[in-house]
Design a protein around this motif. Sequence first.
Motif, PDB file in Angstrom:
ATOM      1  N   GLY A 237       0.811  -1.212   0.000  1.00 13.56           N
ATOM      2  CA  GLY A 237       0.000   0.000   0.000  1.00 13.56           C
ATOM      3  C   GLY A 237       0.844   1.261   0.000  1.00 13.56           C
ATOM      4  N   HIS A 238       1.701   1.377   1.019  1.00 14.89           N
ATOM      5  CA  HIS A 238       2.501   2.598   1.094  1.00 14.89           C
ATOM      6  C   HIS A 238       3.789   2.387   1.888  1.00 14.89           C
ATOM      7  CE1 HIS A 238      -0.359   2.904   4.573  1.00 14.89           C
ATOM      8  NE2 HIS A 238       0.716   3.313   5.230  1.00 14.89           N
ATOM      9  N   ALA A 239       4.674   3.352   1.720  1.00 11.90           N
ATOM     10  CA  ALA A 239       5.900   3.401   2.514  1.00 11.90           C
ATOM     11  C   ALA A 239       5.970   4.785   3.139  1.00 11.90           C
ATOM     12  CB  ALA A 239       7.123   3.159   1.634  1.00 11.90           C
TER      13      ALA A 239
ATOM     14  N   HIS B 240      -5.391   6.542  -1.073  1.00 10.97           N
ATOM     15  CA  HIS B 240      -5.218   7.835  -0.393  1.00 10.97           C
ATOM     16  C   HIS B 240      -3.741   8.220  -0.272  1.00 10.97           C
ATOM     17  CE1 HIS B 240      -4.597  10.413   3.172  1.00 10.97           C
ATOM     18  NE2 HIS B 240      -5.732  10.993   2.816  1.00 10.97           N
ATOM     19  N   HIS B 241      -2.897   7.273   0.084  1.00  7.46           N
ATOM     20  CA  HIS B 241      -1.458   7.575   0.070  1.00  7.46           C
ATOM     21  C   HIS B 241      -0.639   6.348  -0.270  1.00  7.46           C
ATOM     22  CE1 HIS B 241      -2.524   6.647   4.286  1.00  7.46           C
ATOM     23  NE2 HIS B 241      -1.295   6.202   4.474  1.00  7.46           N
ATOM     24  N   ASN B 242       0.430   6.607  -1.021  1.00  4.62           N
ATOM     25  CA  ASN B 242       1.403   5.570  -1.350  1.00  4.62           C
ATOM     26  C   ASN B 242       2.763   5.896  -0.761  1.00  4.62           C
ATOM     27  OD1 ASN B 242      -0.432   5.835  -4.164  1.00  4.62           O
ATOM     28  ND2 ASN B 242      -0.224   3.783  -3.286  1.00  4.62           N
TER      29      ASN B 242
ATOM     30  N   HIS C  38      10.198   4.523   8.010  1.00  7.52           N
ATOM     31  CA  HIS C  38       9.389   4.372   9.225  1.00  7.52           C
ATOM     32  C   HIS C  38       8.569   3.091   9.147  1.00  7.52           C
ATOM     33  CE1 HIS C  38       6.011   5.024  12.013  1.00  7.52           C
ATOM     34  NE2 HIS C  38       6.872   5.742  12.718  1.00  7.52           N
ATOM     35  N   HIS C  39       7.790   2.923   8.082  1.00  9.68           N
ATOM     36  CA  HIS C  39       7.094   1.648   7.908  1.00  9.68           C
ATOM     37  C   HIS C  39       6.685   1.397   6.472  1.00  9.68           C
ATOM     38  CE1 HIS C  39       3.382   4.187   8.639  1.00  9.68           C
ATOM     39  NE2 HIS C  39       2.835   3.367   7.777  1.00  9.68           N
ATOM     40  N   SER C  40       6.388   0.146   6.205  1.00 14.76           N
ATOM     41  CA  SER C  40       5.733  -0.231   4.953  1.00 14.76           C
ATOM     42  C   SER C  40       4.364  -0.780   5.329  1.00 14.76           C
ATOM     43  CB  SER C  40       6.544  -1.295   4.194  1.00 14.76           C
ATOM     44  OG  SER C  40       6.632  -2.485   4.951  1.00 14.76           O
ATOM     45  N   SER C  41       3.415  -0.682   4.410  1.00 17.33           N
ATOM     46  CA  SER C  41       2.038  -1.045   4.736  1.00 17.33           C
ATOM     47  C   SER C  41       1.456  -1.930   3.653  1.00 17.33           C
ATOM     48  CB  SER C  41       1.204   0.228   4.875  1.00 17.33           C
ATOM     49  OG  SER C  41      -0.089  -0.104   5.341  1.00 17.33           O
ATOM     50  N   TRP C  42       0.715  -2.933   4.091  1.00 17.46           N
ATOM     51  CA  TRP C  42       0.309  -4.017   3.209  1.00 17.46           C
ATOM     52  C   TRP C  42      -1.187  -4.251   3.299  1.00 17.46           C
ATOM     53  CZ3 TRP C  42       4.238  -5.635   0.136  1.00 17.46           C
ATOM     54  CH2 TRP C  42       5.511  -5.178   0.501  1.00 17.46           C
TER      55      TRP C  42
ATOM     56  N   ARG D 271      -7.961   2.925  13.906  1.00 16.75           N
ATOM     57  CA  ARG D 271      -8.363   3.451  12.594  1.00 16.75           C
ATOM     58  C   ARG D 271      -7.730   4.818  12.418  1.00 16.75           C
ATOM     59  NH1 ARG D 271     -13.252   1.537   9.321  1.00 16.75           N
ATOM     60  NH2 ARG D 271     -13.372   3.005   7.633  1.00 16.75           N
ATOM     61  N   HIS D 272      -7.055   4.998  11.299  1.00 21.73           N
ATOM     62  CA  HIS D 272      -6.446   6.296  11.009  1.00 21.73           C
ATOM     63  C   HIS D 272      -7.516   7.298  10.598  1.00 21.73           C
ATOM     64  CE1 HIS D 272      -2.268   5.408  11.505  1.00 21.73           C
ATOM     65  NE2 HIS D 272      -2.261   4.426  10.629  1.00 21.73           N
ATOM     66  N   HIS D 273      -7.196   8.561  10.703  1.00 22.62           N
ATOM     67  CA  HIS D 273      -8.082   9.605  10.173  1.00 22.62           C
ATOM     68  C   HIS D 273      -7.707   9.889   8.713  1.00 22.62           C
ATOM     69  CE1 HIS D 273     -11.011  12.800  10.597  1.00 22.62           C
ATOM     70  NE2 HIS D 273     -10.207  13.535   9.863  1.00 22.62           N
TER      71      HIS D 273
ATOM     72  N   TRP E 291      -2.804  -2.044  12.065  1.00 28.75           N
ATOM     73  CA  TRP E 291      -2.081  -2.703  13.168  1.00 28.75           C
ATOM     74  C   TRP E 291      -0.614  -2.753  12.748  1.00 28.75           C
ATOM     75  CZ3 TRP E 291      -4.972  -6.597  16.596  1.00 28.75           C
ATOM     76  CH2 TRP E 291      -4.221  -6.871  17.755  1.00 28.75           C
ATOM     77  N   TYR E 292       0.239  -2.159  13.593  1.00 29.39           N
ATOM     78  CA  TYR E 292       1.665  -2.063  13.287  1.00 29.39           C
ATOM     79  C   TYR E 292       2.480  -3.066  14.099  1.00 29.39           C
ATOM     80  CZ  TYR E 292       0.649   2.410  11.023  1.00 29.39           C
ATOM     81  OH  TYR E 292       0.162   3.383  10.190  1.00 29.39           O
ATOM     82  N   LEU E 293       3.419  -3.694  13.419  1.00 35.28           N
ATOM     83  CA  LEU E 293       4.345  -4.641  14.035  1.00 35.28           C
ATOM     84  C   LEU E 293       5.763  -4.197  13.690  1.00 35.28           C
ATOM     85  CD1 LEU E 293       2.264  -7.544  12.599  1.00 35.28           C
ATOM     86  CD2 LEU E 293       2.393  -7.044  15.050  1.00 35.28           C
TER      87      LEU E 293
ATOM     88  N   SER F  54       5.957  -2.669  10.120  1.00 34.63           N
ATOM     89  CA  SER F  54       5.159  -3.139   8.990  1.00 34.63           C
ATOM     90  C   SER F  54       3.703  -3.136   9.443  1.00 34.63           C
ATOM     91  CB  SER F  54       5.594  -4.532   8.529  1.00 34.63           C
ATOM     92  OG  SER F  54       5.394  -5.482   9.554  1.00 34.63           O
ATOM     93  N   GLU F  55       2.838  -2.710   8.559  1.00 34.67           N
ATOM     94  CA  GLU F  55       1.424  -2.471   8.891  1.00 34.67           C
ATOM     95  C   GLU F  55       0.530  -3.359   8.028  1.00 34.67           C
ATOM     96  OE1 GLU F  55       0.193   1.424   7.570  1.00 34.67           O
ATOM     97  OE2 GLU F  55      -1.735   1.364   8.588  1.00 34.67           O
ATOM     98  N   TYR F  56      -0.448  -4.003   8.668  1.00 32.65           N
ATOM     99  CA  TYR F  56      -1.570  -4.579   7.920  1.00 32.65           C
ATOM    100  C   TYR F  56      -2.647  -3.494   7.882  1.00 32.65           C
ATOM    101  CZ  TYR F  56       0.168  -9.405   8.793  1.00 32.65           C
ATOM    102  OH  TYR F  56       0.894 -10.560   8.855  1.00 32.65           O
TER     103      TYR F  56
HETATM  104 FE   LIG Z   1       0.655   3.471   7.436  1.00 34.03          FE
END
Ligand SMILES: [Fe+2]
Length: 308
Positions: A146-148, A187-189, A201-205, A234-236, A243-245, A253-255
């Motif tokens: 999804g995003h980094a 919304h964001h990549n 900071h994180h990657s999101s999946w 839930r983000h705004h 959920w971040y790990l 890394s985020e689901y």
């Molecule tokens: Fe994120």
Amino acid sequence: MALHRLTSITMGVPNVAETAAYYADFGLTPDGDGWFTTQDAGRQLRIVHAPTRRLVEVRIGVDTPDDLAAAASRLKRLGIESIVDALTLITYDRTTSVRAVLEVAPRLVQAPVAITAYNGPGRAQRTGARAPGVLRTSRVRPRKLGHAVLGTTDFDATTAFFRDGLGFKASDYIKDHGAFLRCSTDHHNILVLAAPVAFLHHSSWQVDDIDEVGRGAAAMLEGNPERHIWGLGRHHAGSNFFWYLKDPAGNFSEYYSDLDCIVDDQLWTPEVLEGARGLFNWGPPPPPSFLAPEDLAALMAGSHSESR
Ligand SMILES: [Fe+2]
């Protein structure tokens, strides 16, 4: 839109084998040469060696070679060089040393996920059966990247690089601090974050729904509670469940599921978010280590000693 998808990221870590094992656990599929695939979008993560953890490369899909030429001239106006050949444009963000590659690539078309039947007051969509979310037994496997999120010591310059140079669009901002940028209808990549050092900071999946966010995180935490960072919430900005790990190199890394989708640019008004809204809408409070990862001081020391 000329840019149409985030194709892949490359992360550099000191401990490649350990980190690779984590992402296999996370549900990505090893595909040789450091690459991992997602269910829907092929090779989307590469793990390579680096002295300290960092985002090495971001690859972005575009429609045609003309899109590469247009990006090259936008970058030139910012004083940023790029190398263009038939199917790619290669350039670097000066502040973070992240390599960005625009590549002519087919658009991603995802098969629609079956609608999860959630019951509500006066709306029994599911009767005589347990919820699908409690019946699932298969491992959670992300659909796509999804995003980094990229920390940078020059917020304005890195934001300009992605937005005004490469051609990302701004979806929302965190006042003086963050820019949610998209190269697709997500919304964001890329989220550019002001930070004392350049880092990933994180990657999101992306996963199917909130049950998969919860099931994925629960499976990762079984026997490894130290992986937990922040969730469920839930983000705004982007609205997604999260959920971040934490991986063994220190990257988060985020689901996620249920992210806002911007199909018509005219129908979306970017906001400048302040306070907690910049971070989340509901959920437990974020731990201090989410805002300032524990290894930031070590990364700062490392980035000064590395030859660049
Ligand atoms: Fe994120």
